[in-house]
Design a protein around this motif. Structure first.
Motif, PDB file in Angstrom:
ATOM      1  N   ARG A  56      -6.667 -29.115  45.965  1.00 35.07           N
ATOM      2  CA  ARG A  56      -7.176 -30.481  46.073  1.00 35.07           C
ATOM      3  C   ARG A  56      -7.599 -31.004  44.709  1.00 35.07           C
ATOM      4  NH1 ARG A  56     -11.239 -31.319  51.147  1.00 35.07           N
ATOM      5  NH2 ARG A  56      -9.746 -30.942  52.792  1.00 35.07           N
ATOM      6  N   SER A  57      -7.597 -32.303  44.586  1.00 37.30           N
ATOM      7  CA  SER A  57      -8.153 -32.956  43.402  1.00 37.30           C
ATOM      8  C   SER A  57      -9.669 -32.898  43.507  1.00 37.30           C
ATOM      9  CB  SER A  57      -7.698 -34.410  43.331  1.00 37.30           C
ATOM     10  OG  SER A  57      -6.304 -34.481  43.219  1.00 37.30           O
ATOM     11  N   PRO A  58     -10.370 -33.035  42.378  1.00 37.52           N
ATOM     12  CA  PRO A  58     -11.843 -33.028  42.438  1.00 37.52           C
ATOM     13  C   PRO A  58     -12.378 -34.093  43.391  1.00 37.52           C
ATOM     14  CG  PRO A  58     -11.130 -32.843  40.185  1.00 37.52           C
ATOM     15  CD  PRO A  58      -9.896 -33.135  40.998  1.00 37.52           C
ATOM     16  N   GLN A  59     -13.420 -33.718  44.122  1.00 38.81           N
ATOM     17  CA  GLN A  59     -14.078 -34.628  45.058  1.00 38.81           C
ATOM     18  C   GLN A  59     -15.532 -34.876  44.682  1.00 38.81           C
ATOM     19  OE1 GLN A  59     -12.566 -32.092  48.495  1.00 38.81           O
ATOM     20  NE2 GLN A  59     -13.127 -34.010  49.486  1.00 38.81           N
ATOM     21  N   VAL A  60     -16.102 -34.010  43.868  1.00 36.01           N
ATOM     22  CA  VAL A  60     -17.515 -34.114  43.524  1.00 36.01           C
ATOM     23  C   VAL A  60     -17.627 -34.256  42.006  1.00 36.01           C
ATOM     24  CG1 VAL A  60     -19.761 -32.987  43.604  1.00 36.01           C
ATOM     25  CG2 VAL A  60     -18.176 -32.743  45.521  1.00 36.01           C
ATOM     26  N   PHE A  61     -18.332 -35.277  41.578  1.00 33.68           N
ATOM     27  CA  PHE A  61     -18.443 -35.584  40.158  1.00 33.68           C
ATOM     28  C   PHE A  61     -19.914 -35.676  39.768  1.00 33.68           C
ATOM     29  CE2 PHE A  61     -14.699 -37.438  42.028  1.00 33.68           C
ATOM     30  CZ  PHE A  61     -13.692 -36.979  41.206  1.00 33.68           C
TER      31      PHE A  61
END
Length: 81
Positions: A56-61
């Motif tokens: 998955r691509s990052p979801q939490v930044f």
């Protein structure tokens, strides 16, 4: 998109989690099972992007604190659903 102060995961130390952690972090964390959900948070004073799921691509930044560098602001653009 969810914007909050604390990160969505528990602190490794149960004592620190009790004093300074996000209540119901497991409930918020479960929201990230949906691939289209993203969280922006602060509190840990480190710049970090995290994905919750294989490939998955990052979801939490997370952004650094204002006092921790010359470029503490991160700008996010959101479009689509």
């Amino acid at each position: 998109m969810l914007v909050q102060h604390h990160p969505v995961t528990a602190h490794p130390s149960r004592v620190v989690q009790w004093i300074d952690g996000l209540r119901d972090h497991a409930r918020v964390r479960s929201v990230l099972d949906e691939e289209h959900v993203h969280v922006i948070h602060g509190h840990i004073h480190r710049s970090r992007d995290r994905a919750f799921g294989a490939s998955r691509s990052p979801q939490v930044f997370c952004a650094r604190a204002v006092v921790d560098g010359d470029d503490p602001v991160r700008v996010y653009a959101s479009d689509g659903g």
